[in-house]
Design an enzyme around this catalytic site. Structure first.
Site, short mmCIF file in Angstrom:
data_model
loop_
_atom_site.label_atom_id
_atom_site.label_comp_id
_atom_site.label_asym_id
_atom_site.label_seq_id
_atom_site.Cartn_x
_atom_site.Cartn_y
_atom_site.Cartn_z
N ASP A 109 0.83 -1.21 0.00
CA ASP A 109 0.00 0.00 0.00
C ASP A 109 0.87 1.27 0.00
O ASP A 109 1.80 1.38 0.80
CB ASP A 109 -0.92 -0.01 1.23
CG ASP A 109 -2.14 0.86 1.04
OD1 ASP A 109 -1.98 2.02 0.63
OD2 ASP A 109 -3.25 0.36 1.29
N THR A 146 -7.06 4.29 -1.57
CA THR A 146 -6.80 2.86 -1.39
C THR A 146 -7.92 1.95 -1.88
O THR A 146 -7.67 1.03 -2.67
CB THR A 146 -6.51 2.58 0.10
OG1 THR A 146 -5.35 3.33 0.46
CG2 THR A 146 -6.26 1.11 0.35
N ASN A 167 -13.15 6.00 -0.20
CA ASN A 167 -13.02 5.10 0.95
C ASN A 167 -14.26 5.17 1.84
O ASN A 167 -14.58 4.21 2.56
CB ASN A 167 -11.79 5.45 1.78
CG ASN A 167 -10.49 5.11 1.06
OD1 ASN A 167 -10.47 4.28 0.15
ND2 ASN A 167 -9.40 5.77 1.45
N GLU A 213 -13.74 -10.11 1.08
CA GLU A 213 -14.60 -10.80 2.05
C GLU A 213 -16.07 -10.76 1.64
O GLU A 213 -16.93 -11.25 2.36
CB GLU A 213 -14.43 -10.16 3.43
CG GLU A 213 -13.04 -10.36 4.00
CD GLU A 213 -12.77 -9.45 5.19
OE1 GLU A 213 -13.51 -9.53 6.17
OE2 GLU A 213 -11.81 -8.66 5.13
N ASP A 265 2.36 2.81 3.15
CA ASP A 265 1.32 3.86 3.21
C ASP A 265 1.18 4.42 4.61
O ASP A 265 1.08 5.63 4.82
CB ASP A 265 -0.03 3.27 2.76
CG ASP A 265 -1.15 4.29 2.79
OD1 ASP A 265 -1.18 5.15 1.90
OD2 ASP A 265 -1.97 4.25 3.71
N HIS A 269 1.64 8.53 5.46
CA HIS A 269 0.67 9.51 5.95
C HIS A 269 1.22 10.29 7.13
O HIS A 269 0.98 11.48 7.27
CB HIS A 269 -0.62 8.81 6.37
CG HIS A 269 -1.48 8.45 5.21
ND1 HIS A 269 -2.18 9.38 4.49
CD2 HIS A 269 -1.75 7.25 4.64
CE1 HIS A 269 -2.85 8.77 3.52
NE2 HIS A 269 -2.60 7.48 3.58
N ASP A 312 -1.07 0.58 -4.80
CA ASP A 312 -2.37 1.15 -5.18
C ASP A 312 -2.28 2.62 -5.58
O ASP A 312 -3.12 3.11 -6.32
CB ASP A 312 -3.40 0.94 -4.06
CG ASP A 312 -2.91 1.44 -2.70
OD1 ASP A 312 -1.69 1.68 -2.54
OD2 ASP A 312 -3.74 1.57 -1.79
N HIS A 313 -1.26 3.32 -5.09
CA HIS A 313 -1.10 4.75 -5.36
C HIS A 313 0.23 5.19 -4.78
O HIS A 313 0.89 4.40 -4.08
CB HIS A 313 -2.24 5.56 -4.71
CG HIS A 313 -2.39 5.23 -3.25
ND1 HIS A 313 -1.49 5.65 -2.30
CD2 HIS A 313 -3.29 4.46 -2.59
CE1 HIS A 313 -1.83 5.18 -1.12
NE2 HIS A 313 -2.93 4.43 -1.26
N HIS A 426 -2.51 11.17 -0.34
CA HIS A 426 -2.75 10.71 -1.71
C HIS A 426 -4.24 10.81 -1.94
O HIS A 426 -5.00 11.00 -0.99
CB HIS A 426 -2.24 9.27 -1.89
CG HIS A 426 -2.84 8.32 -0.90
ND1 HIS A 426 -4.05 7.68 -1.12
CD2 HIS A 426 -2.43 7.93 0.33
CE1 HIS A 426 -4.34 6.92 -0.08
NE2 HIS A 426 -3.37 7.06 0.84
ZN LIG Z 1 -3.49 2.90 -0.16
#
Ligand SMILES: [Zn+2]
Length: 490
Positions: A109, A146, A167, A213, A265, A269, A312-313, A426
């Site tokens: 991530d 994400t 998200n 899931e 990730d 942050h 993912d980014h 992001h």
């Molecule tokens: Zn992410």
């Protein structure tokens, strides 16, 4: 199927079923070489024209040869000593132990493109040297968040079409709220890879992935093959569980597996992309890749398994003074908190019924461009239908009618405060290079040491179904993309 899914599936162009003549990102070397071939000297009347043509031919041939050497010479890094740059692989390498292709899709991530150069990453480097890499990184979808991106990777759909538009978001029809722990099928549209695989009577296994899931089609998140998200599970345990799947009888090994790491990730942050903590996190991810490679080698399947290592980014630094406060727009228009669904870096606003979104956009734009709002020029607001088309972010009721594009590294907040510290974020426009992540592929169908141009992550779905030789669902990827990046089966 909920009401919004019908309107969503309507406008979807089933590009995977389209003819293969649609434009793909061409292999630069073949494009240049074929141009050279087609430049046949016609009979001409002027010497000047012939001379120009010859010069053009020579230039094209030279650039073609250069491109050919450039894109193929990396194969000399191959661990296979018999291989040279002149002996480029033309077909997939045969499986030695497995009886059919197996794809392991790994996400790290927030692994910004370029993090791999921060510190020695010998294991990731080994996959790159012996595999195929997007030379300037993988392009995420907008918004570069994400959940939207992870679900685009496994469905081949832009967020407007797979339904995970942020998200957190609301369904404007029912008022229900989606959070990152919502597992009801109504939210998750499209067909993720584990479902495609299960629908073909094959086995899949997920060690965390957004959406995994959620029961869909033949996929029911089977016990032992579908881990329920728990961020406290050590990374080593995740890797070891994947490795144990390769101890199963060959016919029972899942053909598609996912593996997810929250780092780097998590650190990005807190401290931004240029902090020693990131360097450590990257080194640790490399260690996990090493653990995986060793385990696969011990089982004699490393060369048989297709590993796709992606993120993912990316991540960009945010600091105080790079702030835009909605309260500052008050002399022109008041934007109450309850209109705002998300602030930053994706500003999304849904005014109540009776307030015209176009009027809101007009007044906000007037304020932001007045020169009197601090950093006002760093935010552009749009009716979602008027966003640049390349963002593909309109065709879903879940996307609020007003979207703000925030300049790289800037943050939107409601009210002035003193609490802002430096960190990372992001979610920005996916055209920003800082939002790019990695694409590294290693396996029998990936040429060793090859570099390919950057591409969007919606192409990955078709890539996986091609490697697994299963028919995929319609999606936003290009049907012929896989042929531009993988070796044909021998
Ligand atoms: Zn992410």
């Amino acid at each position: 199927m909920d009401s919004s899914s019908l309107s969503i599936l309507g406008p979807l162009k089933p590009t995977s079923l389209a003819s293969s003549s649609e434009e793909d990102p061409p292999n630069p070397s073949t494009a240049l070489l074929s141009k050279t071939d087609s430049t046949s000297p016609k009979t001409t009347t002027t010497i000047l024209f012939v001379s120009l043509l010859l010069i053009t031919c020579i230039a094209l041939a030279a650039s073609g040869a250069f491109a050919f050497l450039f894109f193929s010479s990396a194969s000399s890094f191959s661990s296979n000593s018999s291989q040279t740059s002149l002996n480029v692989e033309s077909t997939a390498r045969p499986l030695t132990k497995l009886d059919r292709p197996v794809v392991l899709l790994i996400s790290s991530d927030g692994f910004r493109f370029g993090y791999q150069f921060k510190t020695p990453t010998p294991n990731i480097g080994r996959l790159i040297a012996n595999g195929t890499e997007a030379q300037t990184g993988l392009i995420p979808v907008f918004p570069t968040l994400t959940f939207p991106n992870h679900y685009s990777i496994v469905t081949g759909l832009y967020p407007a079409y797979h339904g995970i538009v942020n998200n957190y978001f609301y369904d404007p029809i029912t008022g229900d709220k989606f959070t990152m722990s919502s597992h009801e099928p109504k939210w998750w549209l499209g067909e993720p890879l584990w479902e495609t695989v299960a629908n073909h009577g094959l086995k899949a296994a997920t060690y965390f992935w957004p959406g995994s899931e959620v029961p869909k089609g033949s996929w029911n998140c089977p016990v032992n093959f579908c881990q329920h998200y728990n961020g406290s599970v050590p990374f080593e345990e995740r890797v070891d569980t994947i490795l144990k799947y390769f101890d199963l009888p060959i016919s029972e090994i899942p053909v598609f597996m996912t593996l997810y790491f929250e780092d780097p990730d998590h650190q990005g942050h807190q401290v931004g992309p240029d902090d020693p903590e990131i360097t450590e996190a990257v080194a640790n991810i490399d260690k996990m890749i090493g653990r995986l490679i060793q385990g696969l080698e011990k089982r004699g399947v490393f060369e048989d398994v297709t590993i796709l290592l992606v993120g993912d980014h990316g991540m960009v630094g945010t600091c105080d003074k790079k702030l835009i406060f909605l309260d500052d727009l008050a002399p022109w228009i008041e934007i109450p908190k309850d209109w705002v669904h998300s602030y930053s870096p994706l500003l999304s606003i849904r005014p109540p019924a009776g307030v015209s979104p176009s009027d809101v956009v007009a007044k906000m734009t007037e304020a932001l461009s007045s020169g009197e709002v601090e950093n006002g020029m760093r935010l552009k607001v749009f009716l979602k239908e008027e966003l640049p088309e390349r963002l593909h972010y309109a065709e879903n009721d879940r996307i609020p009618p007003i979207i703000g594009l925030v300049a790289e590294g800037f943050t939107v907040e409601q009210t002035r405060s003193n609490r802002k510290e430096c960190g990372g974020a992001h979610g920005y426009d996916n055209a920003f290079f800082s939002m790019r992540t990695i694409f590294i592929a290693h396996g029998p169908q990936f040429e060793r040491g090859r570099k390919v141009p950057s591409f969007e992550n919606v192409q990955i779905y078709n890539l996986v179904t091609s490697i697994l030789k299963v028919q995929g669902a319609p999606n936003n990827g290009t049907a012929s993309f896989p042929n531009s990046i993988i070796l044909p089966s021998s």
